[in-house]
Design a protein around this motif. Structure first.
Motif: not given
Length: 108
Positions: A54-69
């Motif tokens: 859960l922590a890994f997936l949220f961290l990954y989603m946060f980083v990817m969303t930030l990078l894509l935005m």
């Protein structure tokens, strides 16, 4: 991230090696079907690693969303600046061509 996921969660079918891990992370990065991946991991992993997923997936989603935005904003700003430069150059050319005949008429 794919190497880290494959190393940490190799017990699951989705992260058993680098290829499936990359595919799963792409699926998570698009935020399409990430809940299915999380549920599969919850079913297949031992209880000690379930919170880590859960922590890994949220961290990954946060980083990817930030990078894509940031990437999308950079592309839009770059496009707007290039259009502004083109229109500014055309405006300068238009002013020069309008000024020259007017200047000759004043001298005559």
């Amino acid at each position: 991230f794919a190497v880290m996921a494959a190393a940490l969660f190799f017990e699951t079918g989705r992260f058993r090696s680098l290829g499936p891990s990359m595919l799963s992370l792409f699926e998570i990065g698009t935020v399409e079907g990430w809940l299915d991946i999380y549920e599969d991991c919850q079913r297949e992993l031992p209880p000690s690693k379930r919170q880590a997923v859960l922590a890994f997936l949220f961290l990954y989603m946060f980083v990817m969303t930030l990078l894509l935005m940031n990437l999308m904003c950079a592309v839009v700003v770059d496009h707007v600046l290039s259009l502004a430069t083109v229109y500014e150059d055309e405006d300068l050319k238009q002013k020069k061509t309008n000024f020259i005949p007017h200047y000759h008429a004043v001298q005559a």
